[in-house]
Design an enzyme around this catalytic site. Structure first.
Site, PDB file in Angstrom:
ATOM      1  N   GLU A 143       7.520   3.443   3.981  1.00  0.00           N
ATOM      2  CA  GLU A 143       7.937   4.628   4.725  1.00  0.00           C
ATOM      3  C   GLU A 143       9.393   5.009   4.575  1.00  0.00           C
ATOM      4  O   GLU A 143       9.984   5.552   5.511  1.00  0.00           O
ATOM      5  CB  GLU A 143       7.642   4.408   6.212  1.00  0.00           C
ATOM      6  CG  GLU A 143       8.638   3.530   6.939  1.00  0.00           C
ATOM      7  CD  GLU A 143       8.387   2.056   6.760  1.00  0.00           C
ATOM      8  OE1 GLU A 143       8.941   1.258   7.523  1.00  0.00           O
ATOM      9  OE2 GLU A 143       7.636   1.700   5.854  1.00  0.00           O
TER      10      GLU A 143
ATOM     11  N   GLU B 282       2.476   5.858   7.662  1.00  0.00           N
ATOM     12  CA  GLU B 282       3.840   5.929   7.115  1.00  0.00           C
ATOM     13  C   GLU B 282       4.677   7.001   7.817  1.00  0.00           C
ATOM     14  O   GLU B 282       5.879   6.826   8.014  1.00  0.00           O
ATOM     15  CB  GLU B 282       3.796   6.197   5.608  1.00  0.00           C
ATOM     16  CG  GLU B 282       3.038   5.156   4.799  1.00  0.00           C
ATOM     17  CD  GLU B 282       3.471   3.732   5.090  1.00  0.00           C
ATOM     18  OE1 GLU B 282       2.587   2.846   5.157  1.00  0.00           O
ATOM     19  OE2 GLU B 282       4.683   3.489   5.263  1.00  0.00           O
TER      20      GLU B 282
ATOM     21  N   GLY C  78       0.835  -1.197   0.000  1.00  0.00           N
ATOM     22  CA  GLY C  78       0.000   0.000   0.000  1.00  0.00           C
ATOM     23  C   GLY C  78       0.870   1.246   0.000  1.00  0.00           C
ATOM     24  O   GLY C  78       0.619   2.200  -0.711  1.00  0.00           O
TER      25      GLY C  78
END
Length: 912
Positions: free
Chosen positions: A354, A388, A351
């Protein structure tokens, strides 16, 4: 660290080759084969280089390296006996040896976006801390120039590559000097199509297809881009340089220090990073535009999108700036980098990711358009961005010491993202929606095959398996439980201390418990070890006896069997009202709760009730005796329970019914008590339970299945009729999300009136895409209604949906259509839809969305399709993407005979 994309109920949150076998005396080959001119060119160049080196009199010979063969000095070269054993001692190990560690990387990369290849060089400052003649690091899918390898002035006498481990062993003729030295080497690789390592993503610009270069290194794929110590504990500083076409945007973790131009090529030098792990290094090269904002402390934040889409980045930018401000205060630690970029990538396996200072996302996880996006999409973007950016502290600044402690990253980022979004959007009631995650984790963790939060990782190939609902959702849920037990203020103060103590370094789970224990004086380690080091959780059996409630804990297993687990359980209870709450730390198997007068008069009924696990803060289930259960049902129907407690009692009874500890009739009776419910969070859970019951009853009690569906329709119909199909001016965000949830559920349950209305609105929509009759939020329900009547002989609705999919420029709408194309009883249509996965119409990252729509009626044809295409699927889809095919099709079956058939099929077709 990656935001998971998982199939949940409508409206809840969403949340990577064989090596070339070149035989060449100057190239250590770790490169994957790939058809196409770029790969051919790479091999030709490598072989030309080899021929030149041989002509120049290079004295080294190399055997095939695919299986860990050895590079040895040819006859005549002086090579003393190996000091410290052979390279073979490093094969098959869980981790790299610690006698040498990187301190700083100078990395140069030159991606070729036409040939889809890259070349590079790396100079690594390595600290040798113990006597050795070896350097052991990671590399995979790379061709390393053998002649270029030097440690200080020393050339290796052995170069051994263990393919299955992704490990490169450099053996030298004598022991290496202690202290710091520089390891240098040149390498080449392929910009792959696997969405891991250094890969290419495709996009359209002015009607032509172009490539961008993107990295995705978590968990163990930095080694596919450059040779490195590819483990979280080996933190080092990074100084990157990229050579790219002048017109492209080239991003990395740090801001640009300077750039030089030579005609069509520019060389971009980036500022040196603080110490960080290799999995957080990031590079993105392509055509982008951006929107920009600033934090209160002056940190520049940008959202990069494809040309023409930057307006859709404004919402994520706003959430991003607010998140950095909030986390700075919460952790009492400033954001450590000068800038933060967030980039929307067309092809992306997870998805979001980070990466330090350069966060990458799927487009649908970052972009939001007020006119064409749904309310659930807005919420999903907010949660994902907040998740994130929480990692910039919890994961990036303080990093897990090893993948066993992955949950420290993922559990905390998941929990923190809800804390942040609740602060920004209190009207969303996000903590009630958080129970989606808790119940998801409770279901998975009630299986015998579950695993503890802390999992011993014995090989790099095992890491991807733990990016699941245990690490993310159980992790977040036990953190919520601990914060509730300790209190929000004490917990926050301890987290700030932890962040300061371990900044720029690594930590284990025990390190966090030690800080929390020191700051609060509570027995945190003893308490939390029972939740992180053993799998599963307890069910608390509550029985009323005189003026006491006897409670007893036992491990809960969904198959109804008994387990031996024991936990230290932070119990909470309320009775009669919500103004008093009792807390008890249950350390034994049995305990007693004294019932006070505030619980109401048992003899008079009505007012008496007791609820354990207030607002679902505890990670356990509760089973009530008949008297307590009846009192709770009455409290539900007289509207005395909180939203979260309404969710908890139905989810517990649903699970207990599956485990055969409560009756199915008692579950239906409780469900009927929700027929007047109007809250999104509660009805979202009711919908999950009703959908499951409808599927189970079709196989378990086919004669009753129709009657059961009618009962379930009765529960959902009233709130659906109140909301209707058309949005109302000034209605709440949660009502906007509830409408499609209910309409879709009624279509799935076969409610004729809802299906007919959906088809009517869809027909108008196909003639006028701008009609107000079908806004983005309700389109899925209408699309699904259309598919109820589709067949091979009546395919006009299906063809109309395919047309919308091909013509729409909106990513969310395309995915909505894709998600229902397989939602059909007609075998021919289902097969046609499944085969789209192998065409250019469907990006690999989106295959799971199409698979998720398969109905139980089409399970046999889908299973046969999976078996027939397994080899193609295995070659086309890498890493975690391949699991989608199994977990969407296999659970549609319910018989032991089919279970045996499925087990037999996969017994000879294992994947890492």
């Amino acid at each position: 660290a990656r935001s998971l994309v998982v199939g949940r109920q409508e409206g809840s949150q969403l949340p990577a080759i064989d090596n070339a076998r070149e035989r060449a005396s100057s190239v250590v080959s770790m490169a994957p084969p790939r058809a196409g001119a770029g790969a051919v060119l790479l091999v030709v160049v490598a072989l030309l280089f080899v021929d030149a080196a041989a002509a120049a009199g290079g004295g080294m010979k190399m055997a095939t390296h695919g299986e860990g063969a050895n590079l040895k000095a040819s006859p005549g070269a002086s090579a003393p006996p190996a000091a410290g054993g052979s390279a073979e001692q490093f094969r098959g190990k869980a981790r790299l040896p610690s006698f040498a560690a990187p301190r700083r990387y100078e990395l140069f990369l030159r991606p070729d976006l036409v040939a889809c290849t890259f070349s590079g060089s790396v100079a690594i400052s390595v600290a040798v801390s113990a006597p050795t003649r070896f350097l052991v690091l990671n590399a995979l899918d790379l061709s390393v120039n053998r002649a270029s390898i030097r440690f200080q002035a020393l050339a290796p006498t052995e170069v051994v590559f263990f393919k299955d481990d992704g490990v490169l062993v450099l053996g030298f003729a004598k022991q290496l000097p202690l202290g710091e030295g520089v390891l240098k080497m040149d390498f080449t690789g392929i910009l792959n199509d696997q969405m891991r390592g250094f890969y290419r993503s495709k996009y359209q610009y002015k009607g032509k297809e172009r490539n961008m270069a993107v990295t995705q290194f978590e968990s163990v794929d930095a080694r596919r881009c450059f040779p490195c110590w590819d483990e979280p504990a080996f933190k080092a500083k990074f100084k990157l340089t990229l050579e790219v076409p002048s017109e492209l945007v080239a991003l990395s973790n740090m801001p640009v220090a300077n750039a030089t131009f030579a005609g069509p090529i520019k060389t971009v030098h980036y500022q040196e990073s603080p110490p960080m792990s290799t999995y957080l290094v990031a590079i993105v090269v392509g055509l982008f535009e951006y929107v920009e904002g600033m934090t209160t402390k002056g940190t520049r934040v940008r959202v990069y999108t494809q040309i023409g889409k930057s307006n859709q980045g404004k919402f994520a930018l706003d959430v991003g700036v607010k998140s950095l401000n909030l986390y700075k205060d919460y952790f009492d630690t400033p954001f450590p980098l000068p800038k933060l970029d967030m980039v929307a990538i067309p092809d992306f396996a997870a998805g979001a990711m980070e990466n330090y200072g350069l966060v990458t996302y799927r487009e649908v996880a970052l972009l939001f358009d007020d006119k064409s996006s749904s309310a659930s999409s807005k919420q999903s973007v907010a949660i994902t961005v907040a998740h994130e950016l929480a990692h910039q502290w919890f994961g990036n600044l303080v990093t897990m010491e090893w993948w066993t402690h992955l949950w420290l990253n993922e559990g905390f980022a998941t929990w923190m993202s809800h804390l942040a979004v609740d602060s920004f959007f209190p009207q969303w009631n996000i903590w009630a929606q958080f129970l989606d995650r808790t119940t998801t984790a409770l279901r998975l963790d009630s299986l015998e095959a579950s695993h503890p939060i802390e999992v011993e990782i014995h090989h790099a190939s095992e890491v991807d398996q733990i990016f699941d609902a245990i690490s993310y959702d159980k992790g977040a849920s036990v953190i919520r439980m601990l914060q509730s037990y300790l209190g929000a203020e004490r917990f926050q103060k301890a987290m700030a201390s932890y962040m300061k103590k371990y900044a720029y370094s690594n930590a284990k789970t025990e390190d966090l418990w030690a800080v929390l224990e020191k700051e609060t004086g509570e027995p945190v380690k003893d308490l939390m070890t029972t939740w992180t080091k053993q799998k599963g959780y307890p069910v608390i059996n509550a029985k009323i006896k005189g003026n006491d409630i006897e409670i007893e804990q036992a491990q809960f297993l969904l198959d109804g069997s008994s387990g031996s687990g024991m936990w230290i359980v932070p119990l909470t209870s309320r009775c009669g009202a919500y103004d008093t709450e009792k807390k008890l730390l249950l350390k034994l198997k049995r305990e007693k709760l004294v019932i006070g007068s505030q619980c109401g008069d048992r003899k008079k009924g009505g007012n008496f009730w007791t609820k354990l696990n207030i607002d679902g803060t505890g990670f356990y289930r509760v089973k009530y005796d008949d008297e307590l259960a009846a009192a709770l049902q009455n409290a539900l129907e007289t509207k005395k329970l909180s939203l979260m407690d309404k969710i908890g009692i139905v989810d517990d009874l649903y699970a207990l019914s599956i485990a055969r500890q409560q009756t199915f009739a008692s579950l239906l009776h409780l469900l009927y008590g929700y027929r007047g419910e109007a809250d999104y969070s509660v009805l979202s859970h009711i919908n999950t339970v009703t959908t499951s019951i409808a599927k189970i009853s079709a196989d378990a009690t086919p004669a009753l299945a129709g009657d059961i569906k009618q009962l379930l329709i009765k529960i959902l119909l009233s709130p659906a009729e109140k909301l209707g199909w058309d949005p109302k001016k000034g209605e709440s965000h949660l009502d906007v999300m509830l409408r499609p949830l209910l309409l879709t559920a009624l279509v799935q349950l076969g409610h004729g009136k809802t299906i007919n209305e959906g088809v009517r609105r869809f027909n108008i929509f196909t003639r006028d895409r701008g009609t107000s009759l079908l806004p983005p939020d309700t389109r899925k329900a209408a699309y699904l209604a259309v598919m109820q009547n589709v067949s091979s002989s009546n395919r006009s609705g299906y063809d109309a949906l395919r047309k919308i999919y091909k013509e729409s420029a909106e990513g969310e709408e395309r995915l909505q259509v894709l998600g229902i194309l397989s939602s059909c009883r007609d075998k021919g249509i289902v097969l046609e839809s499944l085969n789209l996965i192998f065409t250019s119409e469907v990006r690999n990252q989106d295959a799971y969305i199409l698979l998720r729509g398969i109905q139980p009626e089409a399970r046999e044809i889908s299973w046969n399709w999976l078996k027939e295409n397994w080899e193609l699927i295995s070659k086309t889809f890498a890493g975690s993407l391949i699991t989608d095919f199994v977990e969407t099709i296999v659970p549609l079956f319910t018989s032991n005979e089919k279970a045996a058939e499925i087990s037999k099929f996969f017994a000879t077709r294992t994947k890492p």
